[in-house]
Design a protein around this motif. Structure first.
Motif, PDB file in Angstrom:
ATOM      1  N   MET A 195     -49.632  95.334  22.207  1.00  0.00           N
ATOM      2  CA  MET A 195     -51.045  95.624  22.465  1.00  0.00           C
ATOM      3  C   MET A 195     -51.236  97.037  23.005  1.00  0.00           C
ATOM      4  O   MET A 195     -52.272  97.666  22.771  1.00  0.00           O
ATOM      5  N   VAL A 196     -50.238  97.555  23.713  1.00  0.00           N
ATOM      6  CA  VAL A 196     -50.275  98.961  24.132  1.00  0.00           C
ATOM      7  C   VAL A 196     -50.272  99.841  22.885  1.00  0.00           C
ATOM      8  O   VAL A 196     -51.054 100.794  22.763  1.00  0.00           O
ATOM      9  N   GLY A 197     -49.402  99.522  21.941  1.00  0.00           N
ATOM     10  CA  GLY A 197     -49.352 100.264  20.695  1.00  0.00           C
ATOM     11  C   GLY A 197     -50.622 100.139  19.888  1.00  0.00           C
ATOM     12  O   GLY A 197     -50.956 101.023  19.087  1.00  0.00           O
ATOM     13  N   GLY A 198     -51.353  99.033  20.090  1.00  0.00           N
ATOM     14  CA  GLY A 198     -52.620  98.812  19.404  1.00  0.00           C
ATOM     15  C   GLY A 198     -53.815  99.364  20.142  1.00  0.00           C
ATOM     16  O   GLY A 198     -54.961  99.143  19.735  1.00  0.00           O
ATOM     17  N   GLY A 199     -53.581 100.064  21.258  1.00  0.00           N
ATOM     18  CA  GLY A 199     -54.665 100.700  21.998  1.00  0.00           C
ATOM     19  C   GLY A 199     -55.468  99.780  22.882  1.00  0.00           C
ATOM     20  O   GLY A 199     -56.554 100.154  23.346  1.00  0.00           O
ATOM     21  N   MET A 200     -54.955  98.588  23.167  1.00  0.00           N
ATOM     22  CA  MET A 200     -55.721  97.608  23.938  1.00  0.00           C
ATOM     23  C   MET A 200     -55.484  97.707  25.437  1.00  0.00           C
ATOM     24  O   MET A 200     -56.325  97.294  26.235  1.00  0.00           O
ATOM     25  N   PHE A 201     -54.334  98.240  25.839  1.00  0.00           N
ATOM     26  CA  PHE A 201     -54.003  98.379  27.249  1.00  0.00           C
ATOM     27  C   PHE A 201     -53.198  99.661  27.463  1.00  0.00           C
ATOM     28  O   PHE A 201     -52.470 100.086  26.561  1.00  0.00           O
ATOM     29  N   PRO A 202     -53.278 100.249  28.642  1.00  0.00           N
ATOM     30  CA  PRO A 202     -52.343 101.343  28.970  1.00  0.00           C
ATOM     31  C   PRO A 202     -50.994 100.716  29.283  1.00  0.00           C
ATOM     32  O   PRO A 202     -50.910  99.553  29.709  1.00  0.00           O
ATOM     33  N   LYS A 203     -49.938 101.465  29.098  1.00  0.00           N
ATOM     34  CA  LYS A 203     -48.604 100.898  29.311  1.00  0.00           C
ATOM     35  C   LYS A 203     -48.382 100.487  30.766  1.00  0.00           C
ATOM     36  O   LYS A 203     -47.604  99.566  31.048  1.00  0.00           O
ATOM     37  N   GLN A 204     -49.082 101.148  31.692  1.00  0.00           N
ATOM     38  CA  GLN A 204     -48.904 100.837  33.117  1.00  0.00           C
ATOM     39  C   GLN A 204     -49.295  99.394  33.440  1.00  0.00           C
ATOM     40  O   GLN A 204     -48.818  98.830  34.427  1.00  0.00           O
ATOM     41  N   ALA A 205     -50.138  98.798  32.601  1.00  0.00           N
ATOM     42  CA  ALA A 205     -50.564  97.419  32.850  1.00  0.00           C
ATOM     43  C   ALA A 205     -49.436  96.424  32.594  1.00  0.00           C
ATOM     44  O   ALA A 205     -49.526  95.263  33.001  1.00  0.00           O
ATOM     45  N   SER A 206     -48.355  96.861  31.941  1.00  0.00           N
ATOM     46  CA  SER A 206     -47.270  95.955  31.583  1.00  0.00           C
ATOM     47  C   SER A 206     -46.152  95.903  32.613  1.00  0.00           C
ATOM     48  O   SER A 206     -45.168  95.183  32.414  1.00  0.00           O
ATOM     49  N   VAL A 207     -46.291  96.642  33.710  1.00  0.00           N
ATOM     50  CA  VAL A 207     -45.204  96.686  34.683  1.00  0.00           C
ATOM     51  C   VAL A 207     -45.701  96.290  36.073  1.00  0.00           C
ATOM     52  O   VAL A 207     -46.813  96.659  36.474  1.00  0.00           O
ATOM     53  N   ARG A 208     -44.884  95.519  36.768  1.00  0.00           N
ATOM     54  CA  ARG A 208     -45.165  95.129  38.146  1.00  0.00           C
ATOM     55  C   ARG A 208     -43.853  95.129  38.934  1.00  0.00           C
ATOM     56  O   ARG A 208     -42.779  94.965  38.351  1.00  0.00           O
ATOM     57  N   PRO A 209     -43.940  95.266  40.257  1.00  0.00           N
ATOM     58  CA  PRO A 209     -42.710  95.195  41.051  1.00  0.00           C
ATOM     59  C   PRO A 209     -42.029  93.842  40.868  1.00  0.00           C
ATOM     60  O   PRO A 209     -42.696  92.800  40.868  1.00  0.00           O
ATOM     61  N   MET A 210     -40.727  93.848  40.690  1.00  0.00           N
ATOM     62  CA  MET A 210     -39.988  92.607  40.475  1.00  0.00           C
ATOM     63  C   MET A 210     -40.200  91.617  41.613  1.00  0.00           C
ATOM     64  O   MET A 210     -40.329  90.401  41.381  1.00  0.00           O
ATOM     65  N   LYS A 211     -40.292  92.120  42.830  1.00  0.00           N
ATOM     66  CA  LYS A 211     -40.455  91.221  43.976  1.00  0.00           C
ATOM     67  C   LYS A 211     -41.775  90.467  43.936  1.00  0.00           C
ATOM     68  O   LYS A 211     -41.907  89.401  44.536  1.00  0.00           O
ATOM     69  N   ASP A 212     -42.765  90.996  43.211  1.00  0.00           N
ATOM     70  CA  ASP A 212     -44.070  90.349  43.150  1.00  0.00           C
ATOM     71  C   ASP A 212     -44.138  89.237  42.106  1.00  0.00           C
ATOM     72  O   ASP A 212     -45.050  88.404  42.155  1.00  0.00           O
ATOM     73  N   VAL A 213     -43.211  89.220  41.155  1.00  0.00           N
ATOM     74  CA  VAL A 213     -43.242  88.192  40.117  1.00  0.00           C
ATOM     75  C   VAL A 213     -42.072  87.216  40.215  1.00  0.00           C
ATOM     76  O   VAL A 213     -42.060  86.195  39.530  1.00  0.00           O
ATOM     77  N   MET A 214     -41.104  87.524  41.056  1.00  0.00           N
ATOM     78  CA  MET A 214     -39.972  86.618  41.254  1.00  0.00           C
ATOM     79  C   MET A 214     -40.426  85.415  42.089  1.00  0.00           C
ATOM     80  O   MET A 214     -41.017  85.590  43.154  1.00  0.00           O
ATOM     81  N   PRO A 215     -40.218  84.177  41.611  1.00  0.00           N
ATOM     82  CA  PRO A 215     -40.592  83.010  42.421  1.00  0.00           C
ATOM     83  C   PRO A 215     -40.012  83.111  43.824  1.00  0.00           C
ATOM     84  O   PRO A 215     -38.844  83.466  44.005  1.00  0.00           O
ATOM     85  N   ALA A 216     -40.819  82.807  44.811  1.00  0.00           N
ATOM     86  CA  ALA A 216     -40.471  83.100  46.201  1.00  0.00           C
ATOM     87  C   ALA A 216     -39.247  82.362  46.716  1.00  0.00           C
ATOM     88  O   ALA A 216     -38.514  82.876  47.548  1.00  0.00           O
ATOM     89  N   SER A 217     -38.998  81.139  46.254  1.00  0.00           N
ATOM     90  CA  SER A 217     -37.858  80.389  46.778  1.00  0.00           C
ATOM     91  C   SER A 217     -36.573  80.664  46.001  1.00  0.00           C
ATOM     92  O   SER A 217     -35.527  80.108  46.309  1.00  0.00           O
ATOM     93  N   VAL A 218     -36.663  81.535  45.000  1.00  0.00           N
ATOM     94  CA  VAL A 218     -35.484  81.897  44.217  1.00  0.00           C
ATOM     95  C   VAL A 218     -34.693  82.987  44.933  1.00  0.00           C
ATOM     96  O   VAL A 218     -35.272  83.900  45.525  1.00  0.00           O
ATOM     97  N   THR A 219     -33.384  82.899  44.904  1.00  0.00           N
ATOM     98  CA  THR A 219     -32.537  83.961  45.445  1.00  0.00           C
ATOM     99  C   THR A 219     -32.384  85.043  44.380  1.00  0.00           C
ATOM    100  O   THR A 219     -31.899  84.774  43.280  1.00  0.00           O
ATOM    101  N   TRP A 220     -32.816  86.224  44.700  1.00  0.00           N
ATOM    102  CA  TRP A 220     -32.724  87.345  43.762  1.00  0.00           C
ATOM    103  C   TRP A 220     -31.467  88.148  44.067  1.00  0.00           C
ATOM    104  O   TRP A 220     -31.340  88.756  45.126  1.00  0.00           O
TER     105      TRP A 220
END
Length: 237
Positions: free
Chosen positions: A83-108
């Motif tokens: 969708m970035v290639g299709g002009g629908m989103f900027p590429k920055q919308a596809s990235v987030r800090p890993m700590k924010d998406v890792m399930p909280a009770s999981v050991t990283w």
């Protein structure tokens, strides 16, 4: 309409099966050398596949002992790159800090795997630590070897070269830059013979580009080519 559907897909994708109660705004536990060395479930890879498995396991088993091995500090929602290639989103919308998406009770385990020892239910991390497991899921993704095609990497990195790819955070926006400015000529979309991250992505970016050509009134001046090594367009008929 397309943007609305894409936004809904983004919410579901970056949520990583968000019904996992502990996955709210909390951060995952990050392990350091010398910490626990055995886990019931060990997942190699913190991409969309690995984190979805971690989340689903957490939903099905209370207080599940789950560890995810992932060296990156950032999580890239790679399905969005089409969708970035299709002009629908900027590429920055596809990235987030890993700590924010890792399930909280999981050991990283913020490291990479150096070797697998399946006969001992063990892996060795790059830091030398041995981790054992009862069950392991390998979701490390694919490594793209751009250099296997002579001149490809140079063309991708050259802003003036009409060559781009949706399979990389760095290059995805270049696809839109090329396609949204094309007025005539030939647009060639390729699909490799090897395994790829998303079998439908080469077609999706072609259709998105074709729609853009029609919206701008230049479709009749552009020859759209879909080049693939397979005998048929779809793997399943």
């Amino acid at each position: 309409m397309l943007r609305a559907l894409a936004s809904a897909g983004l919410a579901m994708g970056l949520g990583i099966a968000g019904s996992y109660e502990t996955m709210k705004a909390q951060s995952a536990n990050s392990s350091t050398p010398g910490s626990k060395q055995h886990h019931k479930y060990l997942i190699v890879g913190g991409g969309t596949g690995g984190l979805t498995v971690a989340s689903q396991l957490g939903n099905k088993e209370a207080n599940a002992d789950i560890a995810v091995i992932e060296p990156s500090s950032d999580h890239y929602y790679q399905p969005m790159w089409t969708m970035v290639g299709g002009g629908m989103f900027p590429k920055q919308a596809s990235v987030r800090p890993m700590k924010d998406v890792m399930p909280a009770s999981v050991t990283w385990l913020k490291d990479s795997v150096k070797s697998f020892v399946p006969e001992k239910n063990s892996v060795q991390l790059a830091n030398g630590q041995q981790i054992t497991y009862d069950y392991m899921v390998v979701a490390a993704g694919l490594q793209i070897n751009w250099s296997k095609i002579p001149g490809l990497l140079e063309a991708l990195n050259d802003p003036s070269a009409p060559v781009a790819s949706i399979y990389d955070y760095t290059h995805a926006e270049k696809v839109w830059s090329i396609m949204s400015n094309l007025k005539s000529g030939k647009a060639i979309f390729t699909q490799p013979s090897t395994g790829i991250k998303c079998g439908g992505a080469p077609q999706k970016i072609m259709w998105l580009s074709e729609a853009n050509f029609r919206e701008r009134g230049v479709r009749s001046a552009i020859d759209v080519v879909f080049a693939l090594p397979q005998a048929k367009m779809f793997a399943v008929q």
